[in-house]
Design a protein around this motif. Structure first.
Motif, short mmCIF file in Angstrom:
data_model
loop_
_atom_site.label_atom_id
_atom_site.label_comp_id
_atom_site.label_asym_id
_atom_site.label_seq_id
_atom_site.Cartn_x
_atom_site.Cartn_y
_atom_site.Cartn_z
N PRO A 435 40.21 38.51 78.41
CA PRO A 435 39.54 38.88 79.66
C PRO A 435 38.24 39.63 79.40
O PRO A 435 38.15 40.44 78.47
N GLN A 436 37.26 39.37 80.22
CA GLN A 436 35.92 39.91 80.01
C GLN A 436 35.89 41.43 79.98
O GLN A 436 35.10 42.04 79.25
N TRP A 437 36.75 42.06 80.75
CA TRP A 437 36.76 43.53 80.84
C TRP A 437 37.47 44.18 79.65
O TRP A 437 37.44 45.41 79.50
N LEU A 438 38.11 43.40 78.80
CA LEU A 438 38.92 43.93 77.70
C LEU A 438 38.12 43.93 76.40
O LEU A 438 37.60 42.90 75.98
N ASP A 439 38.04 45.09 75.73
CA ASP A 439 37.36 45.18 74.44
C ASP A 439 38.22 44.56 73.34
O ASP A 439 39.44 44.81 73.27
N ARG A 440 37.59 43.77 72.48
CA ARG A 440 38.33 43.08 71.42
C ARG A 440 39.08 44.05 70.51
O ARG A 440 40.21 43.77 70.09
N GLU A 441 38.47 45.21 70.22
CA GLU A 441 39.12 46.14 69.29
C GLU A 441 40.40 46.75 69.87
O GLU A 441 41.20 47.34 69.13
N ASN A 442 40.60 46.60 71.18
CA ASN A 442 41.82 47.13 71.80
C ASN A 442 42.95 46.10 71.86
O ASN A 442 44.01 46.39 72.41
N VAL A 443 42.71 44.92 71.30
CA VAL A 443 43.71 43.86 71.33
C VAL A 443 44.47 43.85 70.01
O VAL A 443 43.87 43.76 68.93
N ASN A 444 45.79 43.95 70.09
CA ASN A 444 46.64 43.86 68.90
C ASN A 444 47.35 42.51 68.93
O ASN A 444 48.08 42.21 69.87
#
Length: 588
Positions: A435-444
């Motif tokens: 999702p556009q609002w989600l930062d990649r570094e916060n995805v596990n």
């Protein structure tokens, strides 16, 4: 890119629940008081045929759009009938079949020798309302033919389309091509009453391969007006859906380019902070569930054709917010007709705490829209599977020469959790939308139980499937955040634009939030860093705070709790007024 055949897809989660609710609504016959001494009972046969037999005492408040309601009803039930056991319980199939055949058998004898249905028309006169309604019947009859192979239904559709061919010249005059017809009650009498027949004409050509139907669709496609002349959003967006079908049928990029150009104009000038669109571009105080469904479908179709991220992001925003807000507790769909004004960030109900269902159009068309949304949860080609919308699903489908089993499990949009399991002998790329609002570094992400750093490109994270089985788990935070929406002066007008430009949206992940109790316009909303929230019976509540004055922000003892929830929960918690824009300096 292929959208899956829904017979091979079992859809659960929120999309599945809402779709089943919408379908069950169409199988009930609830009585509605309309005015003194007059009630309507959708979806009895008498009700569906009333606008064709010119019996307004048996029909809906919009009973002059001849064949509109019977056409929409036949269309959506024809589309859903084959999917018993995947989109809804198997036991509903017989009831759908019976109601569908009853509607078709009731309509067919009402076709006149000229090709149109119902009340006699004056030769040489244009009928915007009748023509618009007949467009839905044309589409519905073709969809019914696809599942039944009824030659009677196909013959009736061809006869109606031939009537369009004979009368096409009537719609090329200056009088017919006016943006809107003048007069009281004519807000939806627009030129796109005619042009949205493109959809049905292309469907008929696909069923018959008789070129005259495609040729007429092309002629009408050249006459379609631009967004600045759109006026009524549902008719205009239905026309754009038809142009997309025309592109699919012809491969002529002129049509795709045209829709993409109109998309840019709509996005800049004609959308609301909710992601949705107003009902009418001359009045901004109401919406229409039909238009929200159209806008969602257009974005999904454009995504499959272009893979441009902006389309799938827009689709998710309107689906999870404005479209779901439109659904009533009885499964039908509604409109903002209760004193709300989008310019003030408000959507309301006529009757306090109760939705005003638009059973004459939105309940049917939004059910159609939900079935199309279900088809786009994932898409695929010979080398790639795309996960576009996060929703529970299980499917078995063929990818090239091999069978693929796909399972999706998620708590989204309540929690940031997604699990996918795929079984297949072939190798391919799995692309999961970020999702556009989600930062990649916060995805596990874990792949087959091990942490994995995946590539991110064009809004999708790629995992390579090489073995027989692939298991992916994705965890990510859903945080409360504040956004300043882009508010177009085209919609709001100069003074209102200046007045509203400081208002804010409060979101939890993809979901726009609203207070569950009345909040004064002067209230300052405080968003703490880690707000408390709870999920109960599938509904989310988040604790934010409010203060009366700027100095009170620094005085925690002055804070008072305000409970917020996603606006989509209107279906299960109808409120007098939904307030989704907050002017007084939202603070975090």
């Amino acid at each position: 890119m292929i959208t899956p055949y829904l017979k091979n897809v079992c859809v659960g989660g929120e999309i599945g629940r809402r779709l089943e609710m919408a379908l069950r609504r169409l199988l009930r016959e609830d009585e509605f008081p309309i005015r003194k001494g007059f009630t309507a009972t959708p979806y009895t046969l008498e009700y569906l045929l009333a606008d064709l037999l010119w019996l307004p005492s048996n029909g809906s408040p919009c009973g002059h759009w001849a064949a509109d309601e019977s056409g929409r009803y036949i269309n959506v039930l024809s589309l859903l009938l084959p999917y018993a056991g995947s989109l809804y319980p198997e036991k509903l199939k017989n009831e759908i079949q019976q109601r569908l055949e009853r509607a078709v058998n009731g309509v067919l004898p009402l076709q006149r020798p000229e090709g149109y249905f119902g009340k006699e028309r004056e030769e040489g006169k244009i009928y915007r309302d009748h023509t618009s309604g007949h467009n839905w019947l044309l589409r519905g009859l073709v969809e019914y033919y696809k599942i039944s192979r009824s030659e009677k239904a196909l013959s009736a559709a061809k006869k109606l389309a031939d009537y369009y061919i004979k009368t096409h010249s009537l719609w090329t005059t200056a009088e017919a091509m006016k943006d809107i017809e003048e007069g009281e009650g004519k807000a939806a009498y627009v030129y796109s009453n005619y042009t949205h027949c493109i959809d049905g004409l292309v469907n008929l050509w696909q069923a018959t391969k008789e070129e005259r139907y495609l040729e007429l669709a092309k002629k009408i496609g050249k006459l379609v007006k631009t967004f600045e002349h759109a006026v009524h959003s549902h008719h205009f967006l239905s026309t754009l859906r038809g142009i997309i079908n025309l592109y699919i049928a012809t491969g002529d990029k002129f049509y795709l380019d045209r829709v993409e150009k109109e998309w840019e104009e709509i996005s800049k000038k004609g959308t609301l902070p909710t992601g949705g669109v107003p009902e009418h571009y001359l009045s901004w105080t109401s919406d229409e569930g039909c238009s929200e469904a159209d806008w969602a479908m257009i974005n999904l179709y454009l995504w499959t054709m272009t893979q441009k991220t902006k389309y799938i992001e827009t689709a998710e925003k309107v689906i999870l917010n404005h479209l779901f807000w439109n659904q009533c507790a009885n499964g039908g769909f509604s409109c903002n007709y209760g004193g709300g004004d989008f310019r003030l960030g408000r959507m309301g109900n006529h009757i306090p705490g109760k939705r005003n269902e638009a059973y004459w159009c939105c309940s049917m068309h939004c059910c159609f829209g939900l079935s199309e949304i279900a088809r786009h949860i994932f898409t695929y080609d010979e080398n790639t599977v795309w996960i576009n919308l996060f929703n529970d699903l299980s499917s078995e489908f063929r990818m090239g020469d091999e069978e693929v089993k796909l399972e999706i499990e998620t708590l989204y949009p309540l929690k940031g959790f997604l699990k996918l399991e795929i079984e297949s002998r072939n190798s391919f790329e799995l692309k999961i939308r970020k999702p556009q609002w989600l930062d990649r570094e916060n995805v596990n992400i874990q792949v087959n139980g091990k942490p994995d750093k995946v590539n991110l490109e064009d809004g999708y994270m790629t995992v390579s499937k090489k073995g027989r089985r692939l298991k992916v788990e994705m965890n990510f935070p859903l945080q409360v955040r504040v956004e300043s929406p882009e508010i177009s002066p085209f919609i709001y007008g100069k003074s209102d634009f200046i007045h509203n430009s400081g208002k804010k949206l409060i979101l939890y992940g993809p979901s726009i939030l609203r207070p569950v109790e009345k909040v004064e316009d002067s209230e300052i909303i405080i968003v703490p860093e880690n707000p408390e929230f709870r999920v109960e019976n599938g509904l989310l509540h988040i604790n934010l705070f409010g203060v009366k004055t700027e100095p009170d922000i620094e005085k925690k003892e002055k804070w008072h709790r305000i409970i917020f929830e996603p606006i989509s929960q209107e279906t299960f918690n109808p409120m007098d007024m939904t307030v989704y824009l907050h002017k007084a300096g939202v603070r975090s």
